[in-house]
Scaffold this motif. Structure first.
Motif, PDB file in Angstrom:
ATOM      1  N   GLY A  15      11.741   8.027  -1.087  1.00  0.00           N
ATOM      2  CA  GLY A  15      11.377   6.588  -0.714  1.00  0.00           C
ATOM      3  C   GLY A  15      12.394   6.057  -0.060  1.00  0.00           C
ATOM      4  O   GLY A  15      13.591   6.363   0.424  1.00  0.00           O
ATOM      5  N   GLU A  18      13.054  -0.997   3.370  1.00  0.00           N
ATOM      6  CA  GLU A  18      12.805  -1.361   3.669  1.00  0.00           C
ATOM      7  C   GLU A  18      13.391  -3.164   3.117  1.00  0.00           C
ATOM      8  O   GLU A  18      12.397  -3.451   3.008  1.00  0.00           O
ATOM      9  CB  GLU A  18      11.463  -1.807   4.338  1.00  0.00           C
ATOM     10  CG  GLU A  18      10.547  -0.293   5.033  1.00  0.00           C
ATOM     11  CD  GLU A  18       9.006   0.009   5.225  1.00  0.00           C
ATOM     12  OE1 GLU A  18       8.372  -0.600   5.151  1.00  0.00           O
ATOM     13  OE2 GLU A  18       8.781   0.975   5.536  1.00  0.00           O
ATOM     14  N   ARG A  21      11.911  -3.641  -0.535  1.00  0.00           N
ATOM     15  CA  ARG A  21      11.688  -2.716  -1.183  1.00  0.00           C
ATOM     16  C   ARG A  21      11.840  -1.152  -0.413  1.00  0.00           C
ATOM     17  O   ARG A  21      12.287  -1.706   0.336  1.00  0.00           O
ATOM     18  CB  ARG A  21       9.681  -3.515  -1.223  1.00  0.00           C
ATOM     19  CG  ARG A  21       9.278  -3.105   0.747  1.00  0.00           C
ATOM     20  CD  ARG A  21       8.222  -4.202   1.036  1.00  0.00           C
ATOM     21  NE  ARG A  21       7.789  -3.698   2.306  1.00  0.00           N
ATOM     22  CZ  ARG A  21       6.717  -3.935   2.828  1.00  0.00           C
ATOM     23  NH1 ARG A  21       5.943  -4.560   1.705  1.00  0.00           N
ATOM     24  NH2 ARG A  21       5.983  -4.033   3.930  1.00  0.00           N
ATOM     25  N   ILE A  22      10.898  -0.999  -0.990  1.00  0.00           N
ATOM     26  CA  ILE A  22      10.543   0.687  -1.347  1.00  0.00           C
ATOM     27  C   ILE A  22       9.403   1.359  -1.140  1.00  0.00           C
ATOM     28  O   ILE A  22       8.797   0.887  -1.534  1.00  0.00           O
ATOM     29  CB  ILE A  22      11.373   2.035  -2.353  1.00  0.00           C
ATOM     30  CG1 ILE A  22      12.939   1.213  -2.248  1.00  0.00           C
ATOM     31  CG2 ILE A  22      11.514   2.699  -1.660  1.00  0.00           C
ATOM     32  CD1 ILE A  22      13.572   2.197  -3.342  1.00  0.00           C
ATOM     33  N   ARG A  23       9.386   2.017  -0.075  1.00  0.00           N
ATOM     34  CA  ARG A  23       7.976   2.366   0.751  1.00  0.00           C
ATOM     35  C   ARG A  23       8.129   4.131   0.542  1.00  0.00           C
ATOM     36  O   ARG A  23       8.872   4.802   0.461  1.00  0.00           O
ATOM     37  CB  ARG A  23       7.595   3.143   1.585  1.00  0.00           C
ATOM     38  CG  ARG A  23       6.594   3.229   2.602  1.00  0.00           C
ATOM     39  CD  ARG A  23       6.624   2.707   3.634  1.00  0.00           C
ATOM     40  NE  ARG A  23       4.856   3.386   4.275  1.00  0.00           N
ATOM     41  CZ  ARG A  23       4.631   3.385   5.697  1.00  0.00           C
ATOM     42  NH1 ARG A  23       5.139   2.755   6.883  1.00  0.00           N
ATOM     43  NH2 ARG A  23       3.253   3.775   5.644  1.00  0.00           N
ATOM     44  N   LEU A  35       4.571   9.222   4.960  1.00  0.00           N
ATOM     45  CA  LEU A  35       4.824   8.389   4.218  1.00  0.00           C
ATOM     46  C   LEU A  35       3.140   7.757   3.654  1.00  0.00           C
ATOM     47  O   LEU A  35       2.242   8.173   4.011  1.00  0.00           O
ATOM     48  CB  LEU A  35       4.814   7.188   5.744  1.00  0.00           C
ATOM     49  CG  LEU A  35       6.505   7.410   6.220  1.00  0.00           C
ATOM     50  CD1 LEU A  35       6.327   6.283   7.460  1.00  0.00           C
ATOM     51  CD2 LEU A  35       7.597   6.743   4.746  1.00  0.00           C
ATOM     52  N   ASP A  37       1.344   4.621   1.627  1.00  0.00           N
ATOM     53  CA  ASP A  37       1.119   2.861   1.611  1.00  0.00           C
ATOM     54  C   ASP A  37       1.199   2.002   0.531  1.00  0.00           C
ATOM     55  O   ASP A  37       0.865   0.812   0.403  1.00  0.00           O
ATOM     56  CB  ASP A  37      -0.658   2.638   2.215  1.00  0.00           C
ATOM     57  CG  ASP A  37      -0.954   2.907   3.758  1.00  0.00           C
ATOM     58  OD1 ASP A  37       0.284   3.105   3.929  1.00  0.00           O
ATOM     59  OD2 ASP A  37      -2.022   3.144   3.907  1.00  0.00           O
ATOM     60  N   THR A  38       2.046   3.180  -0.277  1.00  0.00           N
ATOM     61  CA  THR A  38       2.766   2.470  -1.852  1.00  0.00           C
ATOM     62  C   THR A  38       4.103   2.053  -1.556  1.00  0.00           C
ATOM     63  O   THR A  38       4.915   2.470  -1.099  1.00  0.00           O
ATOM     64  CB  THR A  38       2.657   3.729  -2.627  1.00  0.00           C
ATOM     65  OG1 THR A  38       1.440   4.083  -2.813  1.00  0.00           O
ATOM     66  CG2 THR A  38       2.990   2.849  -4.299  1.00  0.00           C
ATOM     67  N   TYR A  39       4.259   0.425  -1.922  1.00  0.00           N
ATOM     68  CA  TYR A  39       5.986   0.318  -1.973  1.00  0.00           C
ATOM     69  C   TYR A  39       6.189  -0.899  -3.187  1.00  0.00           C
ATOM     70  O   TYR A  39       5.187  -0.198  -4.499  1.00  0.00           O
ATOM     71  CB  TYR A  39       5.520  -1.628  -1.614  1.00  0.00           C
ATOM     72  CG  TYR A  39       5.419  -1.061   0.626  1.00  0.00           C
ATOM     73  CD1 TYR A  39       6.364  -0.889   1.190  1.00  0.00           C
ATOM     74  CD2 TYR A  39       3.837  -0.979   1.222  1.00  0.00           C
ATOM     75  CE1 TYR A  39       5.833  -0.547   2.395  1.00  0.00           C
ATOM     76  CE2 TYR A  39       3.942  -0.383   2.384  1.00  0.00           C
ATOM     77  CZ  TYR A  39       4.968  -0.228   3.180  1.00  0.00           C
ATOM     78  OH  TYR A  39       5.311  -0.477   4.806  1.00  0.00           O
ATOM     79  N   HIS A  40       7.416  -0.708  -4.073  1.00  0.00           N
ATOM     80  CA  HIS A  40       7.653  -1.002  -4.877  1.00  0.00           C
ATOM     81  C   HIS A  40       9.117  -1.630  -4.662  1.00  0.00           C
ATOM     82  O   HIS A  40      10.091  -1.237  -3.180  1.00  0.00           O
ATOM     83  CB  HIS A  40       8.609   0.007  -6.120  1.00  0.00           C
ATOM     84  CG  HIS A  40       7.468   0.564  -6.119  1.00  0.00           C
ATOM     85  ND1 HIS A  40       6.443   0.857  -7.342  1.00  0.00           N
ATOM     86  CD2 HIS A  40       7.044   2.292  -6.067  1.00  0.00           C
ATOM     87  CE1 HIS A  40       5.505   1.676  -7.237  1.00  0.00           C
ATOM     88  NE2 HIS A  40       6.331   2.247  -6.961  1.00  0.00           N
TER      89      HIS A  40
END
Length: 67
Positions: A15, A18, A21-23, A35, A37-40
């Motif tokens: 990922g 950012e 968070r991590i994309r 890339l 559209d999921t973020y954690h």
């Protein structure tokens, strides 16, 4: 751009970090990737070592007499 390798819910992925968070990225930083559209949240994932080498070499110079 800072890449990270991380594990969440038993799955290890790559990922882009950012801020806090991590994309999630489909693919690897070494080839084609997309890339998502999921973020954690960074606090919700376990960061892993960046790369696992396929081969690991080691030299023991403290045993020169054995060479």
């Amino acid at each position: 751009m800072r890449w990270a390798r991380f594990t969440i819910d038993g799955t290890t992925r790559y990922g882009i970090v950012e801020t806090d968070r991590i994309r999630v990225v489909e693919g690897t930083p070494f080839g084609e990737h997309t890339l998502t559209d999921t973020y954690h949240a960074l606090a919700a994932v376990k960061l892993e070592v960046p790369v696992i080498p396929p081969t690991f070499y080691c030299v023991g110079f403290n045993y020169l007499g054995h060479i």
